[in-house]
Design a protein around this motif. Structure first.
Motif, PDB file in Angstrom:
ATOM      1  N   SER A  39      -1.738   9.752 -47.497  1.00 48.06           N
ATOM      2  CA  SER A  39      -1.707  10.226 -48.875  1.00 48.06           C
ATOM      3  C   SER A  39      -2.743   9.467 -49.698  1.00 48.06           C
ATOM      4  CB  SER A  39      -0.315  10.019 -49.460  1.00 48.06           C
ATOM      5  OG  SER A  39      -0.030   8.633 -49.516  1.00 48.06           O
TER       6      SER A  39
ATOM      7  N   PRO B 268      -3.726   7.284 -53.265  1.00 49.01           N
ATOM      8  CA  PRO B 268      -3.076   6.489 -54.316  1.00 49.01           C
ATOM      9  C   PRO B 268      -2.858   7.349 -55.568  1.00 49.01           C
ATOM     10  CG  PRO B 268      -4.959   5.295 -53.400  1.00 49.01           C
ATOM     11  CD  PRO B 268      -4.996   6.688 -52.834  1.00 49.01           C
TER      12      PRO B 268
ATOM     13  N   ARG C 169      -6.941  -5.550 -60.910  1.00 48.88           N
ATOM     14  CA  ARG C 169      -7.455  -6.812 -60.390  1.00 48.88           C
ATOM     15  C   ARG C 169      -7.598  -6.750 -58.870  1.00 48.88           C
ATOM     16  NH1 ARG C 169      -4.412  -7.297 -64.634  1.00 48.88           N
ATOM     17  NH2 ARG C 169      -4.824  -8.880 -66.230  1.00 48.88           N
ATOM     18  N   ILE C 170      -8.602  -7.432 -58.371  1.00 52.69           N
ATOM     19  CA  ILE C 170      -8.834  -7.452 -56.929  1.00 52.69           C
ATOM     20  C   ILE C 170      -8.392  -8.794 -56.382  1.00 52.69           C
ATOM     21  CG2 ILE C 170     -10.627  -7.395 -55.143  1.00 52.69           C
ATOM     22  CD1 ILE C 170     -12.151  -5.553 -57.202  1.00 52.69           C
ATOM     23  N   LEU C 171      -7.588  -8.743 -55.330  1.00 57.92           N
ATOM     24  CA  LEU C 171      -7.062  -9.957 -54.714  1.00 57.92           C
ATOM     25  C   LEU C 171      -8.216 -10.742 -54.093  1.00 57.92           C
ATOM     26  CD1 LEU C 171      -4.046 -10.718 -54.523  1.00 57.92           C
ATOM     27  CD2 LEU C 171      -4.046  -9.806 -52.214  1.00 57.92           C
TER      28      LEU C 171
ATOM     29  N   SER D  13     -10.348 -12.700 -51.599  1.00 55.88           N
ATOM     30  CA  SER D  13     -10.349 -12.714 -50.147  1.00 55.88           C
ATOM     31  C   SER D  13     -10.348 -14.166 -49.697  1.00 55.88           C
ATOM     32  CB  SER D  13     -11.586 -11.999 -49.635  1.00 55.88           C
ATOM     33  OG  SER D  13     -12.729 -12.516 -50.260  1.00 55.88           O
TER      34      SER D  13
ATOM     35  N   GLU E 215      -8.840   6.764 -61.690  1.00 58.30           N
ATOM     36  CA  GLU E 215     -10.264   6.638 -61.391  1.00 58.30           C
ATOM     37  C   GLU E 215     -10.942   7.851 -61.990  1.00 58.30           C
ATOM     38  OE1 GLU E 215     -11.276   5.823 -57.286  1.00 58.30           O
ATOM     39  OE2 GLU E 215     -13.141   6.955 -57.419  1.00 58.30           O
TER      40      GLU E 215
ATOM     41  N   MET F 218     -10.422   3.779 -54.222  1.00 59.12           N
ATOM     42  CA  MET F 218      -9.174   3.179 -53.733  1.00 59.12           C
ATOM     43  C   MET F 218      -8.518   4.053 -52.682  1.00 59.12           C
ATOM     44  SD  MET F 218      -7.022   2.292 -57.061  1.00 59.12           S
ATOM     45  CE  MET F 218      -7.785   2.052 -58.642  1.00 59.12           C
TER      46      MET F 218
ATOM     47  N   ASN G 169      -4.768   3.957 -50.147  1.00 58.66           N
ATOM     48  CA  ASN G 169      -3.558   3.188 -49.864  1.00 58.66           C
ATOM     49  C   ASN G 169      -3.872   2.174 -48.775  1.00 58.66           C
ATOM     50  OD1 ASN G 169      -1.789   4.435 -51.696  1.00 58.66           O
ATOM     51  ND2 ASN G 169      -1.498   6.156 -50.279  1.00 58.66           N
TER      52      ASN G 169
ATOM     53  N   PHE H  58     -11.055  -5.420 -49.317  1.00 58.65           N
ATOM     54  CA  PHE H  58     -10.723  -5.899 -50.666  1.00 58.65           C
ATOM     55  C   PHE H  58      -9.436  -5.240 -51.137  1.00 58.65           C
ATOM     56  CE2 PHE H  58     -15.258  -7.133 -51.427  1.00 58.65           C
ATOM     57  CZ  PHE H  58     -14.999  -8.420 -51.875  1.00 58.65           C
ATOM     58  N   ARG H  59      -8.393  -6.043 -51.335  1.00 57.97           N
ATOM     59  CA  ARG H  59      -7.115  -5.517 -51.783  1.00 57.97           C
ATOM     60  C   ARG H  59      -7.017  -5.534 -53.306  1.00 57.97           C
ATOM     61  NH1 ARG H  59      -6.970  -8.044 -47.196  1.00 57.97           N
ATOM     62  NH2 ARG H  59      -5.611  -7.394 -45.502  1.00 57.97           N
ATOM     63  N   ILE H  60      -6.338  -4.540 -53.835  1.00 60.79           N
ATOM     64  CA  ILE H  60      -6.159  -4.460 -55.285  1.00 60.79           C
ATOM     65  C   ILE H  60      -4.743  -4.874 -55.625  1.00 60.79           C
ATOM     66  CG2 ILE H  60      -6.104  -2.883 -57.251  1.00 60.79           C
ATOM     67  CD1 ILE H  60      -8.238  -1.242 -55.574  1.00 60.79           C
ATOM     68  N   LEU H  61      -4.647  -5.783 -56.593  1.00 66.27           N
ATOM     69  CA  LEU H  61      -3.355  -6.306 -57.014  1.00 66.27           C
ATOM     70  C   LEU H  61      -2.567  -5.181 -57.673  1.00 66.27           C
ATOM     71  CD1 LEU H  61      -2.455  -9.276 -56.797  1.00 66.27           C
ATOM     72  CD2 LEU H  61      -3.034  -9.541 -59.195  1.00 66.27           C
ATOM     73  N   ASP H  62      -1.320  -5.025 -57.280  1.00 63.05           N
ATOM     74  CA  ASP H  62      -0.512  -3.997 -57.913  1.00 63.05           C
ATOM     75  C   ASP H  62      -0.398  -4.267 -59.398  1.00 63.05           C
ATOM     76  OD1 ASP H  62      -0.125  -2.562 -55.672  1.00 63.05           O
ATOM     77  OD2 ASP H  62       1.856  -3.345 -55.213  1.00 63.05           O
TER      78      ASP H  62
ATOM     79  N   LYS I 113       0.367 -10.431 -48.738  1.00 61.58           N
ATOM     80  CA  LYS I 113      -0.700  -9.605 -49.284  1.00 61.58           C
ATOM     81  C   LYS I 113      -0.206  -8.196 -49.516  1.00 61.58           C
ATOM     82  CE  LYS I 113      -4.915 -11.884 -48.452  1.00 61.58           C
ATOM     83  NZ  LYS I 113      -6.267 -11.819 -47.927  1.00 61.58           N
TER      84      LYS I 113
ATOM     85  N   VAL J 186       2.072  -7.695 -52.749  1.00 60.25           N
ATOM     86  CA  VAL J 186       1.454  -7.750 -54.073  1.00 60.25           C
ATOM     87  C   VAL J 186       0.339  -6.720 -54.193  1.00 60.25           C
ATOM     88  CG1 VAL J 186       2.026 -10.172 -54.453  1.00 60.25           C
ATOM     89  CG2 VAL J 186      -0.186  -9.581 -53.426  1.00 60.25           C
ATOM     90  N   SER J 187       0.088  -6.026 -53.084  1.00 57.24           N
ATOM     91  CA  SER J 187      -1.043  -5.101 -53.079  1.00 57.24           C
ATOM     92  C   SER J 187      -0.747  -3.924 -52.181  1.00 57.24           C
ATOM     93  CB  SER J 187      -2.276  -5.856 -52.578  1.00 57.24           C
ATOM     94  OG  SER J 187      -3.216  -4.975 -52.032  1.00 57.24           O
TER      95      SER J 187
ATOM     96  N   LYS K 134      -2.848  -1.098 -52.515  1.00 55.39           N
ATOM     97  CA  LYS K 134      -4.086  -0.310 -52.533  1.00 55.39           C
ATOM     98  C   LYS K 134      -5.265  -1.215 -52.179  1.00 55.39           C
ATOM     99  CE  LYS K 134      -3.366   0.784 -56.869  1.00 55.39           C
ATOM    100  NZ  LYS K 134      -1.948   0.486 -57.024  1.00 55.39           N
TER     101      LYS K 134
ATOM    102  N   LEU L  63      -9.901  -1.233 -51.704  1.00 54.88           N
ATOM    103  CA  LEU L  63     -11.180  -0.525 -51.835  1.00 54.88           C
ATOM    104  C   LEU L  63     -11.626  -0.022 -50.468  1.00 54.88           C
ATOM    105  CD1 LEU L  63     -13.051  -2.878 -54.319  1.00 54.88           C
ATOM    106  CD2 LEU L  63     -12.014  -0.657 -54.784  1.00 54.88           C
TER     107      LEU L  63
ATOM    108  N   ALA M 122     -15.467  -7.669 -47.949  1.00 59.10           N
ATOM    109  CA  ALA M 122     -15.392  -9.063 -48.384  1.00 59.10           C
ATOM    110  C   ALA M 122     -16.119  -9.979 -47.404  1.00 59.10           C
ATOM    111  CB  ALA M 122     -13.928  -9.479 -48.558  1.00 59.10           C
TER     112      ALA M 122
END
Lengths: 503, 503
Positions: free
Chosen positions: A5, A7, A65-67, A69, A194, B45, B47, B64-68, B142, B145-146, B148, B150, B184
């Motif tokens: 699916s 996001p 925000r991007i976590l 790495s 987006e 983005m 999932n 690169f993970r996106i913070l929820d 990880k 908290v995330s 989604k 990139l 990353a």
């Protein structure tokens, strides 16, 4: 395996949509270029510091925000966690004390501080940080695990770019930028997480010529797109002058907020709101006069001059409007309208403001902009004034779909499908296709020898207008059978005739 | 206020770079369209579940993970933190026991379990999770908290799109996609954290016609760009057959890894490596023969047929190569090369593989691709075979810069600058500019009345080729003074002559 699916709030764009969107982008881009604007692209990611605090408290929350790495088992990360733990225990404690459960189902029967006071002490000591409130902890935790974010608009990255490069840039610097931005908004009809923005800005010039050209760009783009629009203009200086005349400049927010609702709630409700906001009868009478200004450009200008005659700021604002009105823009059928009720929210604009609305369709504004005094000041480079406009591409797309304004040839896919009738036939087809492709004609050979029906369906589903059949007979006579699907007209022509028909 | 900066590994693209990049993108896009490929755009983005586990363990770490967004004080988030805490205490414990400090400066003097065994118990109980290893905890934290991330390439989002939409798509489905991806990776020269990929794939067809067309697309694009290239092809089936002949298919990885190094280390070192990897003298002799295959297309095919005569898989692979070689592609000056040493790493390819290298310049591969059997199987939709190619746009850009291959007219900015000599003169200039713009000519009026020198500098810095001067005298005689900056040729011509000179 779970079903794949997307996001929430994001979209895939298939061929048809990409082509229509590109038609809008290219139209806007071409006009920007005609006026000497140059392209700029900035990365999707910006440092968190670049974005935070620039969009108000609500905006900050909507930044993705991007976590970070790398190794999250760093001391910094652990400190954030400790803080969190401390905060949580604090909440649990208060929650138990107040008998008002913060969370429906608390994680621990008893708060941590009660079962294990030492651990909290240890963590608190290690943290060496004073007790703070929830939002402070939240900010710290988020910051420590994330130092980058997705851009929220194109304006702040542009200001960051200008601040970083102003010594090398040719001023006035005219740039346009067409890129996606991301917002963690609750998705709903017409609102995505987006979406593309499409901006043109001039920085380093106070000249009203820029406003005139930007208004002309709006008019030209929408004319090219075949959209009937109204380009509203006003000046923030005129709104400031109105406030000056009615209770002092500290009333500007109250007056602006009330006026902004005029279209939605009507003049009587606006007056009620002004009473609630502490304006007196005399002041409200002036505002009512202001809101009722009407007529031709000249009529409106005459009335506003009379009303704000005592304000110097007002004179400046009226001059701005007059300059634009006196440019070629006010020709017959001009989409330009003076709208003194236009306010453009509570943002950073200081001079002329713009807003574009589509006619003949229910839709919010499809464009907006205005002059700002000092955007790069946020990044330590003061005194670079600017003015910009923005196109709401998603809404423009929706309006054009609703009013069926996309030209038919936007859908410029494959023009000819060559049927696959076996080796030798395909080789000839391939040869002809290469010649057609050299002339810029898109064509395809069906990927395998299959029943006519199957090949025909492919052409139909892909909306390919012509099919070309080369069988043994045709191969011998250097000819092909060509059929236009829409008209069902079918004829046998030589290879040469085929090649000369398309170009 | 800290100085604004860009995140590591990301770039701003100014006008000149955007135009050159667009020249590359548009060239590729035009050719894709000529072959019936249609555009697709997927969101930045995806999932996290869509991406994780698709790029190997190393790849997963580079996503690169996106913070929820929303409230991170959820129970799930807290559970992750508890886990983390437990893990950390576990590490501290082991670290102290082994007297081998995990972190140079441990956060606590003593491990948590020692000072506060109860809290660990409480958390462990709450977690209801078995003890796990570090990477599992890491993944869980990880993930909680995330949800989604990139996109890491265009292939997996494409597979996700096909899996979600395969019922509506016209098969074979031919799509191209030109979009940024994010990794990353440690940034270094030529390696960025945000960069564009440029892919074309056909899914739903086993026909080799697709390979032929993709190879032709490569040849056409690089010809249009003026780049001299070598398009290497091989088949994974031939590599499999070589392994079959030399020690069985379980040796394929060993053989491929060694062969892959041929260019770097030479044949003798490759042979040494093969010895180390357990191949015997006889087998290595066959591999050496394989690596020494040389000559014309026919020579190479003859030699490989002899060498792999006993393998059915080999025959299939050789057939594939022959089909492509027998297409028009092998005409005189064809950039196509059979290269049996080509392996394309350890990825999902199963048939023909491609790699493109630029001649006359030191640079890694600038394109690559191949056939894969079952990409959408990852998303629960099996049996959709496909083949695709990719262009390395950043490297192509670098090669074109180095060899000065960008045409001069890529830099198509403002063509004429009208000097600003005051109100009436500017009004006339604006009028003329509107007529020129209607004809597609980019022009600008200097934003304010300023010294000639200043206006002249603006034209120079922006590389505007012509300046137009309309003063009082010119205004009276309906003429203007036009100067070409490069030649310094200056002349006075009528307004009509100006308008007809540019179109």
């Amino acid at each position: 395996m779970s079903k794949p699916s997307l996001p929430q709030g994001t979209r895939d764009f298939g061929a048809d949509t990409v082509r229509k969107r590109n038609y809008i982008f290219n139209t806007i881009k071409t006009v920007f270029e005609l006026y000497g604007f140059e392209p700029l692209e900035t990365p999707a990611m910006e440092n968190l510091d670049t974005l935070m605090g620039k969009y108000g408290e609500e905006g900050d929350k909507l930044i993705f925000r991007i976590l970070d790495s790398g190794n999250p088992f760093s001391k910094d990360f652990f400190v954030s966690l400790s803080e969190y733990l401390k905060y949580y225990s604090e909440i649990s404690k208060r929650s138990l004390e107040a008998n008002d459960s913060y969370d429906k189902k608390p994680l621990f029967e008893k708060p941590l501080w009660e079962t294990n006071p030492e651990i909290i002490e240890a963590i608190a000591k290690d943290m060496q940080l004073p007790t703070g409130d929830r939002s402070k902890y939240l900010a710290k935790i988020k910051h420590d695990v994330s130092s980058k974010a997705l851009k929220y608009d194109l304006t702040i990255p542009f200001a960051r770019y200008v601040a970083m490069n102003h010594h090398q840039l040719t001023m006035p610097f005219k740039r346009y930028q067409i890129q996606p931005v991301w917002r963690a908004d609750r998705p709903q009809k017409g609102r995505y997480r987006e979406f593309y923005q499409c901006d043109a800005d001039v920085v380093g010039s106070n000249s009203l010529l820029n406003e005139v050209e930007l208004a002309t760009i709006y008019a030209t783009v929408f004319e090219k797109l075949g959209m009937d629009v109204e380009i509203k203009i006003n000046s923030r200086k005129i709104l400031a002058a109105l406030a000056e005349v009615c209770g002092g400049s500290e009333k500007m927010v109250d007056i602006t907020v009330a006026i902004d609702k005029l279209e939605k709630i009507g003049i009587e409700k606006v007056k009620e709101e002004l009473v609630q906001r502490g304006l007196n009868t005399e002041q409200i009478a002036v505002i009512e006069k202001y809101l009722l200004i009407n007529g031709s450009y000249d009529d409106k200008l005459q009335q506003i001059k009379l009303l704000l005659s005592e304000s110097e700021t007002g004179k400046l604002g009226i001059d701005e409007i007059e300059t634009i009105v006196n440019s070629q823009l006010t020709a017959h059928h001009s989409p330009l309208t003076i709208d003194f009720t236009l306010a453009r929210g509570l943002n950073y604009y200081t001079g002329i403001i713009f807003e574009v609305k589509a006619k003949n369709v229910q839709m919010g504004s499809i464009g907006g902009g205005g002059r700002y005094d000092d955007l790069t000041g946020l990044f330590g480079v003061p005194n670079i004034p600017g003015v910009g406009i923005s196109f709401g591409v998603d809404r423009i797309y929706d309006v054009m779909e609703e009013l069926k304004l996309f030209p038919a040839d936007v859908r410029a896919g494959t023009k000819l499908l060559f049927f696959n009738l076996g080796g030798a036939e395909s080789k000839k087809a391939f040869e002809l296709m290469q010649q057609l492709r050299n002339k810029g004609i898109s064509c395809e050979l069906f990927h395998e020898q299959a029943k006519f029906d199957k090949q025909f369906k492919y052409a139909e589903k892909k909306q390919i207008p012509f099919i070309v059949i080369i069988g043994t007979k045709e191969l011998e006579s250097n000819s092909c059978n060509i059929k236009e699907l829409e008209s069902a007209v079918q004829e046998t022509i030589s290879f040469d005739a085929l090649l000369s028909r398309f170009s």
